[in-house]
Scaffold this motif. Structure first.
Motif, PDB file in Angstrom:
ATOM      1  N   GLY A  45     -43.590 -31.245  23.378  1.00 19.42           N
ATOM      2  CA  GLY A  45     -43.778 -29.861  23.777  1.00 19.42           C
ATOM      3  C   GLY A  45     -43.083 -28.960  22.776  1.00 19.42           C
ATOM      4  N   GLU A  46     -43.305 -27.672  22.895  1.00 18.25           N
ATOM      5  CA  GLU A  46     -42.675 -26.731  21.972  1.00 18.25           C
ATOM      6  C   GLU A  46     -41.245 -26.463  22.415  1.00 18.25           C
ATOM      7  N   ILE A  47     -40.282 -26.709  21.515  1.00 22.24           N
ATOM      8  CA  ILE A  47     -38.862 -26.552  21.814  1.00 22.24           C
ATOM      9  C   ILE A  47     -38.344 -25.313  21.089  1.00 22.24           C
ATOM     10  N   ASP A  48     -37.680 -24.436  21.841  1.00 21.84           N
ATOM     11  CA  ASP A  48     -37.030 -23.263  21.260  1.00 21.84           C
ATOM     12  C   ASP A  48     -35.710 -23.715  20.652  1.00 21.84           C
ATOM     13  N   LEU A  49     -35.607 -23.686  19.310  1.00 20.34           N
ATOM     14  CA  LEU A  49     -34.416 -24.191  18.640  1.00 20.34           C
ATOM     15  C   LEU A  49     -33.196 -23.322  18.926  1.00 20.34           C
ATOM     16  N   ARG A  50     -33.383 -22.026  19.140  1.00 15.33           N
ATOM     17  CA  ARG A  50     -32.242 -21.157  19.464  1.00 15.33           C
ATOM     18  C   ARG A  50     -31.584 -21.622  20.765  1.00 15.33           C
ATOM     19  N   ALA A  51     -32.436 -21.903  21.785  1.00 15.32           N
ATOM     20  CA  ALA A  51     -31.904 -22.356  23.071  1.00 15.32           C
ATOM     21  C   ALA A  51     -31.302 -23.756  22.960  1.00 15.32           C
ATOM     22  N   LEU A  52     -31.966 -24.631  22.184  1.00 10.68           N
ATOM     23  CA  LEU A  52     -31.452 -25.998  22.033  1.00 10.68           C
ATOM     24  C   LEU A  52     -30.069 -25.992  21.384  1.00 10.68           C
ATOM     25  N   ALA A  65     -27.952 -23.559  21.299  1.00  8.90           N
ATOM     26  CA  ALA A  65     -26.989 -22.916  22.205  1.00  8.90           C
ATOM     27  C   ALA A  65     -26.491 -23.903  23.252  1.00  8.90           C
ATOM     28  N   ASP A  66     -27.395 -24.730  23.780  1.00 10.07           N
ATOM     29  CA  ASP A  66     -26.987 -25.740  24.763  1.00 10.07           C
ATOM     30  C   ASP A  66     -26.052 -26.762  24.133  1.00 10.07           C
ATOM     31  N   LEU A  67     -26.359 -27.185  22.905  1.00  4.88           N
ATOM     32  CA  LEU A  67     -25.497 -28.156  22.238  1.00  4.88           C
ATOM     33  C   LEU A  67     -24.121 -27.563  21.962  1.00  4.88           C
ATOM     34  N   ALA A  68     -24.068 -26.284  21.599  1.00  6.25           N
ATOM     35  CA  ALA A  68     -22.782 -25.636  21.348  1.00  6.25           C
ATOM     36  C   ALA A  68     -21.952 -25.552  22.623  1.00  6.25           C
ATOM     37  N   LEU A  88     -34.899 -35.501  22.003  1.00  9.73           N
ATOM     38  CA  LEU A  88     -34.308 -34.892  20.810  1.00  9.73           C
ATOM     39  C   LEU A  88     -32.877 -34.424  21.092  1.00  9.73           C
ATOM     40  N   GLU A  89     -32.648 -33.833  22.253  1.00  7.69           N
ATOM     41  CA  GLU A  89     -31.285 -33.402  22.590  1.00  7.69           C
ATOM     42  C   GLU A  89     -30.344 -34.595  22.687  1.00  7.69           C
ATOM     43  N   LEU A  90     -30.810 -35.706  23.260  1.00  6.76           N
ATOM     44  CA  LEU A  90     -29.996 -36.916  23.341  1.00  6.76           C
ATOM     45  C   LEU A  90     -29.620 -37.406  21.949  1.00  6.76           C
ATOM     46  N   ALA A  91     -30.595 -37.428  21.030  1.00  9.54           N
ATOM     47  CA  ALA A  91     -30.317 -37.901  19.671  1.00  9.54           C
ATOM     48  C   ALA A  91     -29.311 -37.001  18.966  1.00  9.54           C
ATOM     49  N   LEU A  92     -29.481 -35.669  19.083  1.00  9.33           N
ATOM     50  CA  LEU A  92     -28.553 -34.750  18.424  1.00  9.33           C
ATOM     51  C   LEU A  92     -27.166 -34.834  19.056  1.00  9.33           C
ATOM     52  N   ARG A  93     -27.065 -35.011  20.385  1.00  9.54           N
ATOM     53  CA  ARG A  93     -25.749 -35.174  21.028  1.00  9.54           C
ATOM     54  C   ARG A  93     -25.024 -36.392  20.471  1.00  9.54           C
ATOM     55  N   ASN A  94     -25.774 -37.491  20.309  1.00 10.03           N
ATOM     56  CA  ASN A  94     -25.145 -38.703  19.785  1.00 10.03           C
ATOM     57  C   ASN A  94     -24.671 -38.507  18.351  1.00 10.03           C
ATOM     58  N   LEU A  95     -25.482 -37.802  17.540  1.00 10.82           N
ATOM     59  CA  LEU A  95     -25.073 -37.574  16.148  1.00 10.82           C
ATOM     60  C   LEU A  95     -23.848 -36.662  16.075  1.00 10.82           C
ATOM     61  N   ILE A  96     -23.807 -35.614  16.903  1.00 10.88           N
ATOM     62  CA  ILE A  96     -22.662 -34.703  16.892  1.00 10.88           C
ATOM     63  C   ILE A  96     -21.415 -35.423  17.395  1.00 10.88           C
TER      64      ILE A  96
END
Length: 479
Positions: free
Chosen positions: A331-338, A340-343, A371-379
């Motif tokens: 689906g289309e993911i808003d990177l600004r919101a993504l 912000a959630d990670l921050a 995608l959020e799971l993968a970025l959380r693990n990398l961070i």
């Protein structure tokens, strides 16, 4: 060809090729082996398709010709009558210039020169064979071609009750003509060419299809027997070739899933062995411990091991769930919101600086949860190794959208760049981890049709990359 003759050919075709025909029975017997079991070779398939196509062709041709004859019947009869008018006129003149007593002899003489029957018949004998309109025309002396089969022509001799009858034109009598020039030989040759024109290309196509499908069947049987390394060879039929590629993709995905499940099962069994041993030892110590502080320490150790096992189970289930996905819903993911959630999720200590850079990209097509799971693990991985700076960014490289997580830690040696993504692999032992975080990153990237890599970072440490295709490679599949 007339409508009557067309129906005759249709009846013959049904007798030759119909369900109860000798040919169908013979081929059916040839296609069955011992016990009545079918032996489907390419020739039996060819015969089935050939008979089907032949019947369809025959039905179309006979039906089309019959319909055309029906539409043009009147014009066709007028045309045929015009062709016969001169012949009847010449015959009539011979009879009129001959004594009526000699007409039988003249009839025999003329008959010897015609390839079809010629007769002199009484007028009244034809009334039953003609329509009322044709009978009236014949009485007036006009040339008449009977309308039922268009096989006879009649014309009354002026001033007499005798009629010159020519036909049946289907019973042509030819003497002294070579057999190869006869009409029925021409018909046989045309039929043979018709049968061959259908048989040769059809046999070629059926054989190619059968050969390629047999190769794919052999591959499928090998896979079902447990040989997951089996792959379909390249086939030459263009219509079958995509099926071979799809079978190979499926085999690769199944092999990958089963291999990941095998590694996961082995690794989980290995990982739970140590906490279980500690828990068993702690329980034994609890039974004999008298000091309250010692009992509290043992209970605290048991709780820690239980939390570790729960953490292991949760991570293993997540890894197995994503690994089982054949496709992934995008689906289309808003990177600004993504971002912000990670921050909000991560609160690094004051000594570490975590920054996000969208690079002017507003959205991406991907699975938000994965995608959020993968970025959380990398961070989280970068937070363990960075000295002062972590940078999360996204850039467009050709047809791929690339997510980057850079840190200024020790980095990853080039020789270990592939090993670091294997499940339950830790280059530096982390007591709270199991080595599944980076393995999940790789699985998420691959399920999106991309890949996960690691390279030296411009910050001095490691740069982990998730490369995702800008558009889905395959239709989205709900997972």
């Amino acid at each position: 060809m007339s409508a009557g003759r067309g129906s005759i050919w249709a009846n013959r075709a049904r007798r030759w090729f119909g369900p109860a025909s000798p040919l169908r029975r013979a081929f059916a017997a040839d296609g069955a082996g011992a016990g009545g079991k079918s032996r489907h070779g390419h020739f039996s398939l060819f015969v089935r398709y050939y008979l089907t196509v032949l019947l369809i062709y025959a039905a179309v041709i006979i039906g089309g010709v019959s319909a055309w004859i029906y539409i043009t019947d009147e014009n066709s009869r007028d045309y045929s009558q015009a062709q016969m008018r001169g012949t009847h006129y010449l015959i009539e003149q011979r009879y009129l210039h001959t004594d009526p007593a000699q007409w039988p002899a003249l009839t025999d003489e003329l008959r010897a020169h015609f390839a079809y029957p010629l007769n002199l018949v009484p007028l009244d004998s034809l009334q039953a064979d003609l329509t009322p309109a044709e009978w009236q025309r014949l009485q007036r002396g006009a040339l008449v071609m009977e309308s039922e089969n268009e096989a006879y022509t009649y014309q009354r001799l002026p001033g007499t009750d005798q009629v010159v009858a020519l036909g049946d034109f289907d019973e042509v009598i030819v003497h002294g003509v070579p057999w190869r020039d006869l009409d029925f030989v021409d018909s046989l040759v045309m039929l043979a060419m018709y049968f061959l024109a259908i048989a040769l290309p059809l046999y070629f196509l059926v054989y190619r299809f059968w050969r390629d499908l047999r190769k794919l069947r052999a591959t499928a049987e090998a896979l079902s027997a447990g040989d997951l390394d089996a792959r379909a060879p390249e086939v030459v039929t263009r219509l079958v070739n995509p099926l071979g590629h799809a079978l190979n993709r499926m085999a690769g995905q199944v092999q990958q899933v089963l291999e990941s499940q095998r590694i996961l099962a082995q690794a989980v069994a290995h990982e739970i062995r140590t906490p279980l041993t500690r828990m068993r030892f702690a329980l034994e110590m609890l039974e004999s411990a008298d000091d309250e502080r010692e009992r509290a320490n043992l209970q605290h150790g048991l709780e820690a091991d239980i939390r570790r096992l729960e953490h292991l189970a949760a991570n293993s289930v997540t890894y197995a769930r994503i690994g089982r996905m054949v496709g992934i819903e995008r689906g289309e993911i808003d990177l600004r919101a993504l971002f912000a959630d990670l921050a909000d999720i991560f609160a690094p200590p004051a000594s570490l600086h975590l920054r996000f850079d969208r690079g002017g990209i507003d959205s991406v097509q991907a699975n938000r949860e994965a995608l959020e799971l993968a970025l959380r693990n990398l961070i989280a991985n970068a937070l363990r190794h960075a000295r002062s700076t972590i940078e999360v960014s996204v850039v467009q490289e050709g047809d791929s959208t690339v997510f980057r997580v850079d840190d200024d830690g020790e980095g990853v040696h080039e020789d270990l760049s592939q090993q670091v993504f294997l499940p339950f692999t830790q280059l530096r032992k982390n007591p709270d981890g199991f080595g599944l975080g980076l393995a999940l990153v790789r699985v998420v990237a691959e399920k999106h049709g991309g890949r996960a890599t690691v390279a030296p970072s411009s910050l001095g440490g490691a740069c982990f990359r998730i490369e995702l295709p800008s558009y889905p490679l395959h239709p989205a599949v709900s997972c």
